[in-house]
Design a protein around this motif. Structure first.
Motif, PDB file in Angstrom:
ATOM      1  N   PRO A 133      38.661  34.853  52.984  1.00  0.00           N
ATOM      2  CA  PRO A 133      38.629  34.663  54.435  1.00  0.00           C
ATOM      3  C   PRO A 133      38.134  33.283  54.868  1.00  0.00           C
ATOM      4  O   PRO A 133      38.677  32.693  55.810  1.00  0.00           O
ATOM      5  N   ILE A 134      37.125  32.768  54.163  1.00  0.00           N
ATOM      6  CA  ILE A 134      36.576  31.455  54.528  1.00  0.00           C
ATOM      7  C   ILE A 134      37.566  30.353  54.175  1.00  0.00           C
ATOM      8  O   ILE A 134      37.840  29.456  54.982  1.00  0.00           O
ATOM      9  N   GLY A 135      38.141  30.428  52.977  1.00  0.00           N
ATOM     10  CA  GLY A 135      39.135  29.435  52.555  1.00  0.00           C
ATOM     11  C   GLY A 135      40.346  29.414  53.468  1.00  0.00           C
ATOM     12  O   GLY A 135      40.888  28.347  53.776  1.00  0.00           O
ATOM     13  N   SER A 136      40.769  30.599  53.933  1.00  0.00           N
ATOM     14  CA  SER A 136      41.917  30.687  54.845  1.00  0.00           C
ATOM     15  C   SER A 136      41.634  29.953  56.150  1.00  0.00           C
ATOM     16  O   SER A 136      42.507  29.281  56.703  1.00  0.00           O
ATOM     17  N   CYS A 137      40.406  30.089  56.639  1.00  0.00           N
ATOM     18  CA  CYS A 137      40.040  29.453  57.911  1.00  0.00           C
ATOM     19  C   CYS A 137      39.864  27.943  57.773  1.00  0.00           C
ATOM     20  O   CYS A 137      40.202  27.193  58.692  1.00  0.00           O
ATOM     21  N   ARG A 141      41.870  20.913  52.267  1.00  0.00           N
ATOM     22  CA  ARG A 141      41.136  19.717  52.699  1.00  0.00           C
ATOM     23  C   ARG A 141      40.578  19.855  54.115  1.00  0.00           C
ATOM     24  O   ARG A 141      40.371  18.859  54.825  1.00  0.00           O
ATOM     25  N   GLY A 142      40.360  21.093  54.549  1.00  0.00           N
ATOM     26  CA  GLY A 142      39.768  21.328  55.872  1.00  0.00           C
ATOM     27  C   GLY A 142      40.707  21.090  57.030  1.00  0.00           C
ATOM     28  O   GLY A 142      40.255  20.970  58.174  1.00  0.00           O
ATOM     29  N   ASN A 143      42.017  21.055  56.757  1.00  0.00           N
ATOM     30  CA  ASN A 143      42.961  20.689  57.823  1.00  0.00           C
ATOM     31  C   ASN A 143      43.018  21.711  58.960  1.00  0.00           C
ATOM     32  O   ASN A 143      43.136  21.339  60.130  1.00  0.00           O
ATOM     33  N   ARG A 144      42.906  23.009  58.642  1.00  0.00           N
ATOM     34  CA  ARG A 144      42.994  24.027  59.696  1.00  0.00           C
ATOM     35  C   ARG A 144      41.786  23.976  60.633  1.00  0.00           C
ATOM     36  O   ARG A 144      41.934  23.954  61.850  1.00  0.00           O
TER      37      ARG A 144
END
Length: 225
Positions: A133-137, A141-144
């Protein structure tokens, strides 16, 4: 006849806008009038009062932004629409738009605590075992998360993993501080979190912001020891 037509038109626009009350819409900054920001939302102009404005936002003419519709009332000159940029629903809507896993329901927002313009904490949980869930958000590279942050004027966002276990959820909510021990009074919902000396200021946060948001997110009173 002309007057009746105008009244009918105003009522039609009002009924259409009334359906958007308590929802997030797009609008364009039209102009400023003193402390008010006037927003073009299509068929009419809405008002963004100062108390609903985010300090870091740039309300430049022509800028497109998302707004929460606080209220829609019918005044003597037509519909009167009050907007907000500080509401939590704007952040939830941005998460739904930018994160496919949330849009599909694979990842769920379980809670949100926001101090608009400064910092937010968002608790998320996965409904599927193979999805982080955290990786999806955060995205590659933190683009989302960076896209969401830029939409809300640079507000810092902490993504927290939700847990049904209060101990784990409270520890997660106090991130980025590391909790080494936790004592819970479940009847009064008071938690005492123990942290190392070098983590104390991080746990409290600037002006008490970190612990305050963690308490709001978890619905527990949290003391740092």
């Amino acid at each position: 006849i002309i007057q009746k037509l105008r009244e009918a038109e105003r009522e039609m626009i009002f009924n259409e806008l009334k359906q958007k009350e308590n929802k997030v819409i797009n609008g364009f900054i039209q102009r400023r009038e003193g402390r008010l920001v006037l927003v073009d939302i299509g068929k009419t102009t809405a008002i963004l009062p100062m108390e609903n404005q985010v300090e870091n936002d740039r309300y430049n003419v022509g800028n497109q932004m998302k707004f929460y519709v606080v209220s829609v009332n019918l005044g003597s000159k037509g519909p009167e629409i009050i907007l907000s940029r500080t509401h939590e629903e704007i952040l939830k809507e941005l998460f739904r738009i930018e994160i496919p896993e949330i849009a599909s329901g694979a990842v769920e927002i379980k809670g949100l605590a926001r101090e608009a313009g400064a910092r937010s904490k968002v608790a998320v949980a996965s409904r599927e075992k193979n999805i982080d869930p955290i990786g999806s958000c955060i995205g590659q590279r933190g683009n989302r998360i960076q896209t969401i942050i830029s939409e809300i004027g640079g507000e810092k966002i902490d993504i927290i993993e939700y847990s049904d276990e209060p101990e784990r959820f409270i520890s997660n909510a106090l991130s980025p501080a590391k909790v080494v021990g936790l004592t819970l009074d479940k009847e009064s919902k008071i938690a005492i979190a123990k942290v190392k000396a070098d983590q104390f200021s991080l746990a409290i946060g600037k002006g008490g912001q970190n612990v305050r948001l963690a308490a709001k997110l978890t619905v527990w009173k949290i003391n740092i020891d």
